[in-house]
Design an enzyme around this catalytic site. Structure first.
Site, short mmCIF file in Angstrom:
data_model
loop_
_atom_site.label_atom_id
_atom_site.label_comp_id
_atom_site.label_asym_id
_atom_site.label_seq_id
_atom_site.Cartn_x
_atom_site.Cartn_y
_atom_site.Cartn_z
CB ALA A 335 2.14 0.12 -6.67
N PRO A 337 -3.32 0.61 -3.17
CG PRO A 337 -5.03 1.75 -2.53
CD PRO A 337 -3.71 1.23 -2.03
N GLY A 339 -2.61 5.04 -4.78
CA GLY A 339 -2.65 6.61 -4.51
C GLY A 339 -1.29 7.23 -4.88
CB CYS A 549 1.39 4.98 7.07
SG CYS A 549 0.89 3.27 6.94
#
Ligand code: SAM
Length: 633
Positions: A335, A337, A339, A549
């Site tokens: 989790a 930082p 977001g 990502c």
């Protein structure tokens, strides 16, 4: 068939590879040398793999897009604290007040020497707010359509996708051509920065002292300097090396370090805040105040704390894809930082329970800080290794305990009223990473890479504090973190696995050759093991969202294939909103004979793949959503 690398090299050759004999001569074409035309290097086998996945031309486009930042900043409004319209008004006022237009936040009073660097609306730079960065595809109209023309003549626009009207885009611009003052064959004074520093500068940061590698002789405070970047180069041992000693003096000659390699790698012009000797004497602070950037993005990191969060559009979409409902119990396995955790909490109107776990103690503190900043109380944070997220029976009900920072006696304990700390018993001191799988840890360095997109305000404040005060003992921020031993099977309605990954979708990126075929495959193994845990933790009838990502199909489509083939009770679910493109079909056969399978026909439209070279101009990102049927007993 031409490979992407050949195509890239071909486009580059005219401006980059003319004879070194000419370098340093007054004949050198300054517009070519002092430009931003980066070329992303890949490991050759990785390049081959991506060429097979995307086709050489597409991969060349993706590779190019990765070297540039998106042409806008994306902001998620905390709709529990403010309204979109109120935030727009405040942002417009802030932009006006600070004249933070497109990264030009440098007009604050300065006691610097004269120099012609101060921002004014009469600047030579185009100030036309309608000029977006050239998207990698070159289709400015497409970008405009993407925003449905909603920028109009202003710099801020509401996202037009249904359900995302609390998302704002703040327009940036670039690439700009900069006049570095090359006159009569006399080169400008220069500063060379590290690659990581340059990537941060392209995102809007200043040049900080640790990022400076080399500097022209006789640079004084207040001098205008051309800033270029030293990107890793092939080393004699077959690897990659930085090949530049910090503190090197440049003479403006072709014998300067990385002289030819830095051609086309100029990222802007700035004013030095220190003399040459000062830059290499002190350990922190701004070295160069960037006043003329190749890419101008508004610097909004330090404004409207708790009311807004700077977040990439695909990350916001991932939270929506999970479709969390009020009152549910959600697990965010990786989790920090926070977001996506905070995005989920806001979608749930802060009602229900979100377990936000991460294996890093300090990063868990970051989640706590962000949740507190955003005023969210449904988030419980834990330090937990996602590879061991399912509690073994033998561990009974004693789920959590309290882990303190290594030097807890010397630091201020930070906890927040609005973040529930599930504390059942005081635990012994816990070292970070103790639980991590050592073999995988050796091969997978994704965590660091991933950190780059997710810059919370807490991070920025932490960095500013460090700039001022130094890193402190053990670089530990201190604070309380509940240590979890895992959770019972079937105990969550929904699970988000935003997996640590190769991060090959993050932008801007100036070097990509550190990833090999082996390291990419190791990322994929790591993710599968995490996914196995997610499958056990979600209840029948629940939902798993998996995201990364990276542009690597091995970590995306191949994970989906693994999931569907391994767990027959999983099926791909439709995602809302659907903004990304389809997934990749087919397979790839590795030289060792291993066949990596991607999606099968019919599955591609059920995942979302964000292509960095598409008109959406986002980072590279992937989202898959699984419905969980009845599990076998
Ligand atoms: C992609 S980032 C998560 C970003 C986050 N979801 C967000 O949106 O802000 C991946 C995170 O996984 C964490 N991580 C890496 N390995 C882990 C493990 N074995 N267990 C738990 N967390 C892990 C890293 O510390 C990192 O914070």
């Amino acid at each position: 068939m031409k490979k992407a690398g050949d195509l890239l090299r071909a486009t580059r050759s005219s401006s980059f590879f003319f004879s070194d004999r000419k370098l340093g001569s007054v004949m050198e074409d300054a517009s070519q040398r002092y430009s931003y035309e980066p070329f992303l290097r890949w490991n050759p086998l990785v390049e081959q793999y991506f060429c097979k996945a995307y086709g050489p031309r597409n991969f060349a486009r993706i590779s190019k897009a990765l070297t540039r930042p998106s042409c806008y900043s994306c902001i998620r409004v905390n709709s529990l604290k403010s309204s979109t319209d109120a935030v727009i008004e405040k942002l417009l006022a802030i932009l006006k007040e600070k004249e933070v237009e497109y990264g030009n936040d440098f007009n604050e009073d300065s006691d610097m020497g004269t120099g012609n660097c101060s921002f004014s609306t009469e600047s030579k730079e185009p100030q036309n707010l309608d000029v977006c960065c050239t998207p990698a595809s070159g289709a400015v109209e497409d970008v405009t359509n993407m925003f449905n023309g909603s920028f109009g003549s202003g710099p801020i626009s509401k996202c037009q996708f249904p359900g995302l009207d609390y998302v704002l885009f703040v327009k940036g611009s670039g690439p700009h051509t900069i006049d570095y003052g090359f006159a009569d064959g006399k080169p400008p004074k220069e500063v060379i920065v590290s690659r990581k520093c340059a990537e941060a500068v392209l995102r809007g940061a200043q040049v900080y002292v640790p990022g400076v590698m080399a500097c022209s002789a006789h640079v004084e405070r207040g001098d205008l300097v051309a800033v270029s970047v030293a990107v890793e180069q092939p080393s004699v041992d077959g690897g990659w090396a930085k090949g530049i000693t910090r503190g090197t003096i440049m003479q403006g000659l072709s014998t300067d370090p990385y002289y030819s390699e830095r051609r086309g790698l100029y990222i802007g012009q700035g004013k030095t805040m220190l003399s040459r000797s000062g830059i290499f004497r002190v350990s922190e602070g701004v070295a160069v105040d960037m006043c003329n950037r190749v890419f101008k993005l508004p610097s909004l990191h330090d404004v409207l704390d708790g009311e807004i969060f700077l977040q990439n559009l695909p990350s916001i979409v991932a939270a929506h894809a999970l479709d969390p409902k009020k009152g549910e119990r959600i697990l965010d396995m990786c989790a920090a930082p926070g977001g996506k955790t905070t995005a989920i909490a806001i979608l749930m109107r802060d009602e229900g329970e979100i377990i936000a776990a991460d294996r890093s103690h300090n990063k868990v503190l970051d989640i706590q800080k962000l949740a507190a900043e955003m005023g969210l109380s449904c988030i419980r944070t834990y330090k937990l290794d996602a590879l061991k997220a399912v509690r073994r029976r033998s561990e009974g009900d004693d789920t959590t305990n309290l882990a303190c920072s290594k030097d807890n006696y010397d630091v201020t304990v930070q906890s927040s009223d609005s973040v529930k700390l599930h504390v059942e018993k005081k635990a012994p001191i816990t070292l970070e990473g103790l639980n991590a799988d050592e073999t995988l840890k050796k091969n997978v360095s994704n965590e660091k890479a991933n950190e780059r997109t997710y810059i919370s305000k807490a991070d920025i404040r932490k960095n500013l504090r460090r700039m001022r005060n130094g890193p402190g003992r053990n670089q530990c921020t201190g604070g309380r973190v509940a240590n979890s031993k895992g959770f019972p099977p079937n105990s969550f309605d929904r699970v988000l696995l935003d997996a640590p990954c190769s991060a090959l979708g993050l932008r801007p990126r100036l070097f990509a050759a550190e990833e090999t075929i082996e390291s990419l495959r190791n990322h994929a193994k790591y993710q599968r093991r995490m996914f196995d845990q997610a499958v056990q933790l979600v209840r029948p009838g629940g939902v798993i969202v998996y995201s990364t990502c990276t542009i690597n199909p091995g970590e995306n489509e191949a994970l989906v294939r693994y999931a569907l083939d391994t767990y027959k009770f999983l099926s791909l679910a439709t995602q809302h909103p659907r903004i990304g493109g389809p997934g990749l079909l087919g397979h790839f056969e590795y030289p060792d004979g291993y066949v990596e399978e991607w999606l099968r026909p019919g599955e591609e439209e059920l995942v979302q793949r964000f292509d960095p070279s598409s008109p959406l101009d986002t980072i590279g990102f992937f989202i898959a959503k699984f419905s969980v049927g009845l599990k076998e007993t």
